[in-house]
Design a protein around this motif. Structure first.
Motif, short mmCIF file in Angstrom:
data_model
loop_
_atom_site.label_atom_id
_atom_site.label_comp_id
_atom_site.label_asym_id
_atom_site.label_seq_id
_atom_site.Cartn_x
_atom_site.Cartn_y
_atom_site.Cartn_z
N ASP A 49 0.82 -1.21 0.00
CA ASP A 49 0.00 0.00 0.00
C ASP A 49 0.85 1.27 0.00
O ASP A 49 0.38 2.33 -0.41
CB ASP A 49 -0.92 0.03 1.23
N GLU A 50 2.07 1.17 0.48
CA GLU A 50 2.91 2.35 0.68
C GLU A 50 3.95 2.59 -0.42
O GLU A 50 4.29 3.72 -0.71
CB GLU A 50 3.65 2.24 2.02
N LEU A 51 4.47 1.53 -1.02
CA LEU A 51 5.57 1.65 -1.97
C LEU A 51 5.15 2.48 -3.18
O LEU A 51 4.11 2.22 -3.79
CB LEU A 51 6.03 0.26 -2.41
N GLY A 52 5.94 3.46 -3.51
CA GLY A 52 5.66 4.34 -4.64
C GLY A 52 4.82 5.55 -4.30
O GLY A 52 4.65 6.45 -5.12
N ARG A 53 4.31 5.62 -3.08
CA ARG A 53 3.50 6.76 -2.66
C ARG A 53 4.42 7.86 -2.14
O ARG A 53 5.29 7.60 -1.34
CB ARG A 53 2.51 6.37 -1.55
N GLY A 54 4.20 9.05 -2.63
CA GLY A 54 5.04 10.16 -2.16
C GLY A 54 4.78 11.42 -2.95
O GLY A 54 4.02 11.44 -3.92
N ASP A 55 5.44 12.47 -2.53
CA ASP A 55 5.25 13.79 -3.11
C ASP A 55 6.42 14.11 -4.05
O ASP A 55 7.19 15.02 -3.80
CB ASP A 55 5.15 14.82 -1.99
N TYR A 56 6.54 13.35 -5.12
CA TYR A 56 7.59 13.58 -6.11
C TYR A 56 6.93 13.92 -7.45
O TYR A 56 5.81 13.50 -7.74
CB TYR A 56 8.49 12.36 -6.27
N GLU A 57 7.61 14.70 -8.24
CA GLU A 57 7.12 15.09 -9.56
C GLU A 57 8.33 15.21 -10.48
O GLU A 57 9.12 16.14 -10.37
CB GLU A 57 6.36 16.41 -9.47
N LEU A 58 8.46 14.21 -11.36
CA LEU A 58 9.65 14.11 -12.21
C LEU A 58 9.27 14.23 -13.69
O LEU A 58 8.11 14.07 -14.05
CB LEU A 58 10.35 12.78 -11.95
N GLN A 59 10.27 14.48 -14.53
CA GLN A 59 10.03 14.60 -15.97
C GLN A 59 10.33 13.26 -16.66
O GLN A 59 11.31 12.60 -16.35
CB GLN A 59 10.93 15.68 -16.59
N MET A 60 9.46 12.91 -17.62
CA MET A 60 9.65 11.68 -18.37
C MET A 60 10.17 12.00 -19.77
O MET A 60 9.94 13.09 -20.30
CB MET A 60 8.33 10.91 -18.46
N THR A 61 10.85 11.03 -20.37
CA THR A 61 11.42 11.22 -21.70
C THR A 61 10.36 11.35 -22.79
O THR A 61 10.66 11.81 -23.88
CB THR A 61 12.38 10.07 -22.05
N ASP A 62 9.12 10.99 -22.50
CA ASP A 62 8.04 11.14 -23.47
C ASP A 62 7.31 12.47 -23.30
O ASP A 62 6.29 12.72 -23.94
CB ASP A 62 7.06 9.97 -23.41
N GLY A 63 7.82 13.34 -22.41
CA GLY A 63 7.23 14.65 -22.20
C GLY A 63 6.24 14.73 -21.05
O GLY A 63 5.79 15.80 -20.67
N GLY A 64 5.88 13.59 -20.48
CA GLY A 64 4.94 13.56 -19.37
C GLY A 64 5.59 13.82 -18.03
O GLY A 64 6.80 14.05 -17.94
N THR A 65 4.77 13.78 -17.00
CA THR A 65 5.23 13.97 -15.63
C THR A 65 5.03 12.66 -14.86
O THR A 65 3.97 12.06 -14.93
CB THR A 65 4.42 15.10 -14.95
#
Length: 195
Positions: free
Chosen positions: A37-53
């Motif tokens: 339930d917890e893994l991957g949950r967090g307050d991060y916002e990164l850039q993807m190589t396809d232009g997405g977030t």
């Protein structure tokens, strides 16, 4: 029993009822939460190589694999990307995973560098960002990453080598170990896709 004693008893019962309600609605769910339930949950916002977030919401909507690495990696990262390419080919187009390669070395791995690095592996999207945002993601996924100085003044990165699988709801399913047996890996992926 006096009126004062009766009032105290009633207020005591009200307090117990409130505590019981809080235990059922707030405390118990917190205790029952698991790593999945917890893994991957967090307050991060990164850039993807396809232009997405890339955020925790990026894990939802498709069967997903997440791998943390870096482009200057001498062995683990290129080997793992090769393994992922083999899995994708054998799974077939309709069963392929959505894969995110998240850098642990954003100082050298900008989005353009990552785009070139992952371009040959089917379904793999590179992910980068500021050092602070990468550190937030490392914390959210509970992976290990540390810069290691080399004698020539350069550095390398020591990092976790597992691929993390997430179901369509964005819930952690299982890890895949570095160079884990091929049949076991395909079995894990197919079990996840069947659930």
């Amino acid at each position: 029993m006096s009126r004062k004693g009766l009032m105290l008893a009633l207020w005591g019962l009200v307090a117990l009822a409130i505590l019981a309600f809080a235990a059922l609605k707030v405390i118990q769910p917190m205790l029952n939460r698991t790593l999945a339930d917890e893994l991957g949950r967090g307050d991060y916002e990164l850039q993807m190589t396809d232009g997405g977030t890339f955020t925790e919401d990026s894990l939802k909507g498709a069967y997903t694999a997440v791998f943390f690495g870096f482009t200057h990696c001498p062995e683990v990262c290129p080997t793992t990307l090769g393994d992922i390419a083999t899995w994708q080919e054998d799974l077939g187009e309709d069963k392929q995973l959505r894969v995110y390669f998240v850098t642990v070395d954003p100082e050298r791995d900008d989005v353009d560098t990552l785009r070139d690095y992952v371009s040959w592996a089917p379904g793999v999207t590179g992910v980068s960002g500021s050092r602070d945002e990468i550190d937030e993601a490392i914390k959210a996924f509970r992976v290990y990453a540390r810069q290691v100085e080399l004698e020539d003044g350069d550095y390398t990165m020591d990092h976790s080598a597992s691929v993390l699988l997430f179901d369509q709801k964005g819930r952690f399913f299982e890890p895949i170990g570095y160079q884990e047996d091929y049949d076991r890996v395909i079995d894990k992926i197919r079990r996840m896709q069947a659930s």
